[in-house]
Write an enzyme that holds these catalytic residues in place. Structure first.
Site, PDB file in Angstrom:
ATOM      1  N   CYS A   7      -0.741  -8.420   4.135  1.00  0.00           N
ATOM      2  CA  CYS A   7      -0.378  -7.398   5.111  1.00  0.00           C
ATOM      3  C   CYS A   7       1.121  -7.452   5.363  1.00  0.00           C
ATOM      4  O   CYS A   7       1.691  -8.538   5.534  1.00  0.00           O
ATOM      5  CB  CYS A   7      -1.149  -7.653   6.410  1.00  0.00           C
ATOM      6  SG  CYS A   7      -0.796  -6.480   7.712  1.00  0.00           S
ATOM      7  N   CYS A   8       1.752  -6.295   5.374  1.00  0.00           N
ATOM      8  CA  CYS A   8       3.179  -6.223   5.701  1.00  0.00           C
ATOM      9  C   CYS A   8       3.423  -4.941   6.485  1.00  0.00           C
ATOM     10  O   CYS A   8       2.476  -4.288   6.922  1.00  0.00           O
ATOM     11  CB  CYS A   8       4.049  -6.325   4.460  1.00  0.00           C
ATOM     12  SG  CYS A   8       3.987  -4.907   3.371  1.00  0.00           S
ATOM     13  N   SER A   9       4.650  -4.578   6.650  1.00  0.00           N
ATOM     14  CA  SER A   9       4.985  -3.410   7.467  1.00  0.00           C
ATOM     15  C   SER A   9       4.350  -2.139   6.917  1.00  0.00           C
ATOM     16  O   SER A   9       3.698  -1.395   7.636  1.00  0.00           O
ATOM     17  CB  SER A   9       6.498  -3.226   7.540  1.00  0.00           C
ATOM     18  OG  SER A   9       7.076  -4.342   8.153  1.00  0.00           O
ATOM     19  N   THR A  14       4.623  -5.634  -0.579  1.00  0.00           N
ATOM     20  CA  THR A  14       3.561  -6.601  -0.779  1.00  0.00           C
ATOM     21  C   THR A  14       2.702  -6.220  -1.980  1.00  0.00           C
ATOM     22  O   THR A  14       2.112  -7.085  -2.619  1.00  0.00           O
ATOM     23  CB  THR A  14       2.714  -6.721   0.502  1.00  0.00           C
ATOM     24  OG1 THR A  14       3.589  -6.911   1.595  1.00  0.00           O
ATOM     25  CG2 THR A  14       1.766  -7.897   0.431  1.00  0.00           C
ATOM     26  N   LYS A  39       0.268  -3.073   8.371  1.00  0.00           N
ATOM     27  CA  LYS A  39      -0.267  -3.659   9.605  1.00  0.00           C
ATOM     28  C   LYS A  39      -1.144  -2.656  10.350  1.00  0.00           C
ATOM     29  O   LYS A  39      -2.157  -3.024  10.932  1.00  0.00           O
ATOM     30  CB  LYS A  39       0.880  -4.135  10.500  1.00  0.00           C
ATOM     31  CG  LYS A  39       0.412  -4.847  11.752  1.00  0.00           C
ATOM     32  CD  LYS A  39       1.579  -5.343  12.556  1.00  0.00           C
ATOM     33  CE  LYS A  39       1.116  -6.008  13.846  1.00  0.00           C
ATOM     34  NZ  LYS A  39       0.461  -5.115  14.763  1.00  0.00           N
TER      35      LYS A  39
END
Length: 101
Positions: A7-9, A14, A39
């Site tokens: 999970c990233c922005s 990712t 996210k």
């Protein structure tokens, strides 16, 4: 089969790491489903994951996500150096270590 959720922005950077981790899993002869989400989309995916790894850019959300997930699965932050170098093997090893495999 392990299920690793990154999970990233926005889930974009990712996604590159996902490909590197999938290649590392193949080299190890492992069956692994690895995918990345933003996210915002995390709640819709977290039940399917065995482990959730956060991109270092959202490490501030670690406690929030741990509270959402509870004790049901590990949640951790990917090392910034491993993330920056897209070291799929080391990030896969982190997931395996946290899963006790």
């Amino acid at each position: 089969m392990i299920h690793v959720l990154l999970c990233c922005s926005n889930g974009m950077s990712t996604s590159i790491l996902v490909k590197k981790m999938q290649a590392a899993a193949l080299e190890k002869g492992m069956e692994a489903e690895i995918w990345a989400v933003s996210k915002v989309d995390l709640p819709a995916h977290m039940d399917k994951a065995d482990i959730i790894l956060l991109g270092p850019q959202i490490r501030f959300a670690l406690n929030e996500i741990k509270n959402e997930v509870g004790e049901s699965k590990p949640v951790d932050v990917i090392d910034i150096m491993d993330y920056g170098t897209m070291n799929g093997s080391k990030v896969l090893d982190l997931a395996l270590q946290k899963l006790g495999k």
